[in-house]
Write an enzyme that holds these catalytic residues in place. Structure first.
Site, PDB file in Angstrom:
ATOM      1  CG  ASP A 208     -36.331 -11.461  28.993  1.00  0.00           C
ATOM      2  OD1 ASP A 208     -35.715 -11.053  27.991  1.00  0.00           O
ATOM      3  OD2 ASP A 208     -35.782 -12.084  29.924  1.00  0.00           O
ATOM      4  CD  GLU A 238     -35.655 -12.211  24.090  1.00  0.00           C
ATOM      5  OE1 GLU A 238     -35.983 -12.631  25.211  1.00  0.00           O
ATOM      6  OE2 GLU A 238     -34.471 -12.038  23.752  1.00  0.00           O
ATOM      7  CG  ASP A 318     -30.904  -9.134  23.765  1.00  0.00           C
ATOM      8  OD1 ASP A 318     -30.125  -8.948  24.727  1.00  0.00           O
ATOM      9  OD2 ASP A 318     -32.073  -9.535  23.898  1.00  0.00           O
TER      10      ASP A 318
END
Lengths: 485, 485
Positions: A208, A238, A318
């Site tokens: 992340d 990410e 997201d």
């Protein structure tokens, strides 16, 4: 320096938001708390009680869908339903079934040769993470004060609203205190978490916001330690943009390939695409020519081993669901999925896309999987997904071949994938009318190509007459003979 | 209903405040945090890094002191140095060495036939306790909202200072959110914690503020569950007053016997006692007559088995050290300790009292044990403690005999302890001059009693001439012949 694990290029991933995929009824803790009913609109925050046993219960479904790897959004103990606010990195959330449930899931998945990749949140913790709780209780005198970036006392973890947090938080958020990753004990802690779960049997980490830890040495050490435990562990960052600095072989194996997604949507849904406000997304229409150029640029900027280890996704927790962004066009979605299934990099399906969920961005896209209401499933789309993943699994060239553009026009593009043994031609027509495509004959190495997609297509393609008709908003694939050329 | 465990009446307890007893140098976590130097004045909050291995290192010292049971202030994960703000009930604080260190301590203690009783904090948790953290993050929509007593949103865990907490906290403190013990899952959770650690091998619970859980059914169930796992587990409530409602055999085995302490101090230090502002303490001078009456009232209000399972303490982490309260009079302290060692109920020594520490109340009384500075130890006092515990261990009648007052005057009291086999006479003279005490001869069952205390006393006591001289501020003990009377 090491190459990505071999298995990734052959994988079809399925991303699961654990609170919302499936509730098993097997988690005792659920009887001790008040959960939201399954299917509560995701606009209402709260926990709906999806759990890891629920995933196990649906492994048959996932295997039928052609899935060979799971990417789970965070599962460690957290007070947020998305669990990006970790309070205990060594404990699977009790609401998900705890550490035992993870072991059960790993066992069940591995018996099916299915991999499990977890979401690693190493940039920030939560207000309930014990060292930060220590700091909240004791201020800068806390033994753990050096673990964070504090700016004065008293700390303001929950307000007042008018005043900013006086410590570093991700995006300035009080709820996400950032680690001081320059502090050696913090590095050791995070590396220990990373290797602990690899030792426990997970197959890799989706990382992340790793760009927030702006420190190549951190990620190099992270990679070394993880790969020392399991060289086959997958590390996927990410990163929303091109990711050259992280994809040199010393940090990540791949990234979430959002730039490819962006180009793809602009092409397949040039006339239906919906905008989406995001700093890294464009979501504007592309011609086939633009699209083909961007695809080659995005894919070939990295060494081939890295290209094949990228995570090619259409959406995530997201973003809006792909069908939403494509303006509801199932035809555009089919082309996008077929692109995923025929290109280098591991395709990733966001849970529920395959049955036609089409909600907008966070929090809408985090809805409960409608096991309770199969009547709303788009079963035709589900069958399509099953066939598309099967196509990829059946033909190694679609996973391992090098990629070229054979032709590109305003609304049509033809790609080739090629290995020493086999060659595939993949054609897209995004126009709203039947198109006749002419593949440039001199480029073809074989006299004839057999149709393999759509499943009901019967017309082959011959080098002597390389014109084919492709219906509106559709794609086709031909394959060279199986024998060596 | 069950009787207290047999072992308690024979035990000499030693209370340890874990952050301040001993730092072993064996806890790896200590290298990752910033601790205060050992010996930092306790007025400065913060952690000094005492740990459970440190206790193990000093078990020889404790055994030499005659200690047979440890009572540890809380050891579960907490951001407070006293650890009454628990954030994880299943984890021994990493700063103390974690769960492994407890197992090591239990093993090492049990090999010496030494028991280990932990502090159980079941009325309230902390802001970092995961269900409360959940509530802080999610408000009344949290799955754990029913675990606490919430009064509106948004919750105000850390301020603003002018406004009260809008949830129930012990003594109104925001940092100590109280459990909703009417909620069945909370009861189950707390009972599970209680039995879990008994299963792990601890020998009982000292129960923190149990009166706040004003629910006899809760404590009855608690007792049943604990005793089902280990009938020999000791349950000792922190009740500062007479405790009839809890000492009927269905709830606690004993309580911290503060009323006895209060009477004792008023007698032995009638002219030096310092006041102490506490709702349940008096700390005013007593005559011998008053003292004797209060002692009998306090002891004999309970069945004999309960009397013998009370925890007779002179001080604790919650009070000034005994030597402080006694106005610095070592003579008064010796009398108080001798009383502890000759009366029904298990004596408890608060760590460091035996070497003459004499600091005032919390936080002063929570200082680091001065292993680093033996020059300040009162070694004569230490030797006295060793002899006094040895006296108790040597003579079963001092542990198991019934108690009587044979005589009581302004400044002198004579007690008798008696079993079928043996009889002990214990005399105190708190005056500042030599006194002649006359034991009422008709009460005596034996012709002659041998002196056993002080260790150098040679004068016996005869029924035919039951007058003895006792120096100022001192005590003496005589014992009937060892053979059956």
């Amino acid at each position: 320096m090491s190459t990505p694990p071999e298995w990734v290029q052959h994988a079809v991933f399925y991303q699961i938001f654990p609170d919302r995929f499936a509730r098993s009824g097997q988690v005792g803790v659920h009887d001790t708390v008040t959960l939201k009913p399954w299917g509560t609109p995701p606009e209402e925050q709260g926990f709906q009680g999806g759990d890891l046993y629920g995933i196990i219960q649906h492994l048959d479904y996932l295997q039928d869908l052609g899935v060979t790897a799971l990417y789970l959004n965070p599962i460690f103990a957290s007070a947020a339903n998305h669990r990006y606010h970790t309070y205990d990195y060594y404990t699977v959330d009790p609401l998900l079934g705890g550490n035992e449930a993870l072991q059960d899931l790993l066992g069940a998945a591995h018996r099916r040769d299915m991999r499990v990749v977890l979401d690693g949140v190493f940039n920030h913790a939560s207000r309930g993470f014990w060292p930060f709780h220590h700091v909240l209780e004791n201020g800068i005198d806390s033994p753990y004060a050096d673990w964070f970036h504090l700016h004065g006392e008293p700390l303001r973890p929950y307000g007042p609203e008018g005043e900013p947090a006086n410590y570093e938080g991700w995006a300035g958020l009080r709820g996400l205190p950032e680690f001081n990753t320059d502090h050696p004990p913090v590095r050791d802690f995070l590396f220990d978490v990373a290797t602990h779960w690899i030792e426990q049997g997970i197959d890799g980490w989706r990382l992340d916001v790793p760009g927030e830890i702006d420190d190549a040495d951190f990620w190099r050490t992270f990679r070394t330690k993880v790969k020392d435990v399991n060289p086959d562990a997958y590390l996927c960052g990410e990163i929303w943009t091109h990711a050259d600095r992280w994809l040199q072989g010393d940090q990540f194996d791949g990234v979430m390939n959002y730039p490819l997604t962006d180009s793809l949507f602009g092409f397949v849904a040039h006339d239906t695409i919906r905008g989406f406000a995001h700093q890294h997304f464009d979501f504007t229409p592309r011609t086939g020519t633009q699209f083909a150029e961007e695809v080659l640029d995005t894919l070939t900027r990295y060494p081939q081993a890295i290209q094949h280890a990228q995570l090619n996704l259409l959406d995530s927790h997201d973003t809006p669901r792909v069908l939403h962004t494509l303006g509801g066009s199932v035809e555009a979605l089919r082309m996008a999925v077929l692109f995923q299934m025929t290109m280098p990099g591991a395709p990733c399906i966001y849970y529920g896309d395959e049955i036609g969920l089409q909600s907008a961005g966070d929090p809408h896209c985090r809805e409960a999987f409608p096991w309770h209401n199969e009547s709303i499933w788009h079963t035709g789309l589900l069958a399509f997904y099953q066939q598309a993943t099967a196509l990829r699994h059946e033909h190694p060239v679609l996973r391992t071949g090098r990629v070229e553009v054979l032709s590109a026009t305003e609304r049509q593009v033809v790609f080739r994938r090629q290995t020493a043994e086999r060659e595939a031609l993949i054609a897209f027509n995004t126009a709203d009318n039947l198109a006749t495509l002419t593949v440039p004959a001199p480029a073809l190495n074989h006299a004839a190509y057999q149709p393999v997609w759509p499943p009901d297509r019967t017309a082959g393609l011959r080098a002597s007459d390389p014109s084919v008709q492709l219906p509106e908003r559709s794609a086709a694939v031909w394959m060279s003979p199986a024998s060596a050329s």
